[in-house]
Design a protein around this motif. Structure first.
Motif, mmCIF file in Angstrom:
data_model
loop_
_atom_site.group_PDB
_atom_site.id
_atom_site.type_symbol
_atom_site.label_atom_id
_atom_site.label_comp_id
_atom_site.label_asym_id
_atom_site.label_seq_id
_atom_site.Cartn_x
_atom_site.Cartn_y
_atom_site.Cartn_z
ATOM 1 N N UNK A 57 5.803 -1.470 -0.043
ATOM 2 C CA UNK A 57 5.236 -0.199 -0.517
ATOM 3 C C UNK A 57 5.859 0.185 -1.859
ATOM 4 N N UNK A 58 7.188 0.016 -1.982
ATOM 5 C CA UNK A 58 7.836 0.317 -3.258
ATOM 6 C C UNK A 58 7.344 -0.615 -4.362
ATOM 7 N N UNK A 59 7.184 -1.896 -4.022
ATOM 8 C CA UNK A 59 6.668 -2.847 -5.004
ATOM 9 C C UNK A 59 5.276 -2.441 -5.466
ATOM 10 N N UNK A 60 4.446 -2.005 -4.513
ATOM 11 C CA UNK A 60 3.103 -1.561 -4.862
ATOM 12 C C UNK A 60 3.160 -0.333 -5.771
ATOM 13 N N UNK A 61 4.101 0.571 -5.480
ATOM 14 C CA UNK A 61 4.229 1.764 -6.315
ATOM 15 C C UNK A 61 4.617 1.409 -7.744
ATOM 16 N N UNK A 62 5.447 0.380 -7.900
ATOM 17 C CA UNK A 62 5.876 -0.018 -9.244
ATOM 18 C C UNK A 62 4.842 -0.890 -9.946
ATOM 19 N N UNK A 63 4.153 -1.737 -9.182
ATOM 20 C CA UNK A 63 3.239 -2.703 -9.807
ATOM 21 C C UNK A 63 1.849 -2.133 -10.051
#
Length: 632
Positions: free
Chosen positions: A315-321
């Motif tokens: 989820x954090x990766x999605x928020x950054x990417x």
């Protein structure tokens, strides 16, 4: 101009919607972040981490005496860990000395052990357990917790937390009235959450049923998974689990959480593909989806903590990417891409704020951090719903444009088919009408001793052919718009006299004319109309009959007009069909024995319209009568 106004209105509406979403998020954070500790009975909090998770209550009490506890705020934020966490709290009794409730949140914690002093045996502790792996009869409706009896002025309690989920822990001591108010507040928030989800589901169903949108189907899947995980994470499943089977509720909750993350990644993948985002960005989302599948496998192998930790990092990766992928979008209208990009950035910011505490990267003294997994769901639903709305509207506009283009194309095809049909009819007419007279003329001209009558017949035949060609030429000029009237002073009686003098048998025509004024009209077009009417009457009247013509001044629609009337008794062809008489290429079934094009009456009626006049036909006493009105 109209298109520009619509575009400006759409941009304004979308801007309003984005601001409304921001306002809803602000209200949501305000509700969750409201100070809930103003009337808390807890007077002090201290925390200690047990890395091995092996300490007992006596060891924890000794650790307090040894100074190993650290002062803690209202919320413990420790991320994913194998360690156990001990929380020491001191609770003052309620003002009325009545019972109080110890509220523990969030509800998805695996196990929280409460150690309370045993009033009958000083130095010993009574243990009570709660969590989503335990069935607790006195568990509150919307949180974990226990009903408590106050012991003295202030009482010390120990709580031990060990969970496969993120180690978030908030503990409150509330009076029964405060606890009921807290329950009511949470029920209201939960109903509001489900209302938002229902509204988004209606939008998704519209896109799915009305437009067959794949993005709407994926969003509907996400809403189902998110709503189910919301119900599980709030502990509602525990109230339906039979005694001894509470661990299945914990497993089901983990599955729903993992699947909701998978469906969220799937939504963004479908959305970015719809806007032609970069291939690298889409491949990154493919990898995230693969990791979601791996997480389910890890959960099946008993590695729940690792699976949930990886899921939070996804989820954090999605928020950054996602914001970076949004910058690479190239498909769809530019305005739509710009608004979607802003919404993606908005959700990325919300996800980072809400998910960082779950992985232990951000601590907070604000209560909504405890409910971050829940609140981020409604944020995601609102943002995804706004994106879906834009996409549905774009698809709807594209479908309308496609339908319009299809209709225009169909009209063009119909017009082209009509032109092809007319061309085929024209060629049939021309071939039919010219073939016989050409053969007759050739026959006469090939005879070495042809009589004068035969030669006159041949010349008349050639004249008929010339008339057909002339009609075709005049029709082409009409359809090309070359018959633009050139108004000049003229007298209709003089034009009629010239036309009668040049016709085939002027002796058959009886004329009566009143004195007429000079009119403003086109001499050339008038002469074409008069010659066609006279030629038509001579050709299709009974042999040797008299053609009657009248020229007079008469009023039409309250204005003075010159009226020309010509009528004749019908010949072998009979009276024409009044409904089809002025149609292009129309000829009576019995008129084909005469050379003609079927264009004359069609042509002169349109020429009369060009002169602001009127040409009508009516059978009168078994005679064919044409009436021409020209403004005086």
């Amino acid at each position: 101009m109209l298109h520009s106004l619509r575009l400006m209105r759409s941009v304004h509406v979308c801007s309003i919607r984005v601001r409304c979403i921001g306002l809803l998020l602000a209200v949501w954070v305000a509700v969750w972040g409201a100070p809930a500790y103003a009337d808390d009975l807890v007077t002090s909090r201290a925390v200690m981490t047990d890395p091995g998770g092996s300490l007992e209550i006596q060891d924890a009490a000794a650790a307090w005496e040894a100074g190993r506890f650290k002062t803690a705020g209202p919320i413990l934020v420790a991320g994913f860990s194998d360690a156990a966490h001990w929380l020491r709290i001191t609770v003052r009794p309620p003002p009325d000395g009545d019972r109080f409730e110890l509220r523990i949140r969030p509800t998805f914690l695996d196990e929280v052990a409460l150690y309370a002093p045993d009033p009958g045996h000083p130095g010993t502790w009574l243990e009570r357990l709660t969590g989503d792996r335990h069935v607790n009869a006195d568990r509150p409706a919307t949180t974990l917790g226990f009903g408590m009896e106050p012991l003295q002025a202030e009482t010390t309690y120990y709580l031990r937390l060990q969970t496969t989920s993120s180690a978030l822990l908030a503990v409150q001591a509330l009076t029964p009235a405060e606890a009921r108010a807290d329950d009511l507040n949470r029920h209201f928030i939960h109903m509001a959450y489900l209302g938002v989800m229902l509204a988004m589901a209606v939008l998704a169903l519209y896109g799915l049923i009305g437009l067959r949108s794949r993005l709407a189907a994926v969003f509907l899947l996400y809403l189902g998974a998110q709503t189910a995980s919301f119900i599980a994470l709030n502990g509602y499943l525990a109230h339906f689990m039979p005694a001894g089977q509470a661990q299945w509720g914990d497993t089901l909750t983990s599955i729903l959480v993992l699947f909701s993350v998978f469906s969220g990644v799937l939504f963004y993948r479908a959305m970015f593909r719809g806007y032609a985002a970069s291939t690298l960005g889409v491949r990154l989302l493919d990898a995230a989806m693969l990791l979601c599948v791996v997480n389910l496998c890890l959960l099946a192998l008993g590695q729940a903590r690792l699976a949930l930790q990886i899921s939070s990092n996804i989820v954090l990766m999605l928020a950054l990417a996602a914001p970076l992928i949004a910058l690479s979008m190239r498909g769809g209208p530019e305005r739509e891409r710009r608004i979607v990009g802003r919404l993606v950035w908005l959700q990325a910011l919300a996800l980072c704020i809400m998910m960082l505490p779950l992985v232990g990267l951000l601590s907070s003294r604000v209560e909504w951090i405890v409910d971050a997994p829940l609140s981020q769901g409604v944020v995601a639903a609102l943002v995804m719903g706004a994106i879906l709305h834009l996409r549905i509207r774009g698809l709807s506009e594209a479908r309308q444009r496609a339908e319009t283009d299809t209709a225009v194309t169909r009209e063009l095809l119909d017009a082209e088919r009509q032109r092809a049909d007319e061309q085929a009819r024209f060629m049939d007419m021309l071939t039919h009408e010219l073939k016989t007279p050409i053969a007759a003329a050739k026959l006469v001209l090939q005879l070495p001793d042809a009589s004068d009558d035969s030669r006159r017949h041949a010349l008349a035949t050639l004249a008929d052919m010339d008339a057909v060609v002339e009609r075709c030429r005049q029709l082409d000029q009409l359809e090309q718009g070359r018959f633009a009237p050139r108004l000049e002073p003229c007298r209709l009686d003089e034009l009629l006299a010239e036309t009668l003098a040049s016709c085939r048998t002027p002796a058959r025509i009886g004329l009566s004319a009143e004195p007429l004024p000079t009119i403003e009209s086109d001499r050339h077009l008038l002469k074409i109309i008069l010659s066609n009417l006279i030629d038509n009457a001579l050709k299709y009247s009974a042999s040797g009959s008299t053609i009657e013509c009248r020229l007079e001044l008469h009023a039409l629609d309250g204005r003075p007009h010159v009226r020309f009337i010509i009528d004749n008794p019908p010949g072998p062809a009979g009276l024409p069909d009044p409904d089809r008489l002025f149609d292009k290429y129309y000829r009576s079934p019995h008129a084909h024995q005469y050379t003609g094009s079927g264009l004359g009456l069609y042509l002169i009626r349109h020429l009369a319209d060009r002169l602001a006049g009127r040409l009508v036909y009516e059978p009168v006493h078994q005679r064919a009568r044409f009436t021409l009105w020209i403004p005086a």
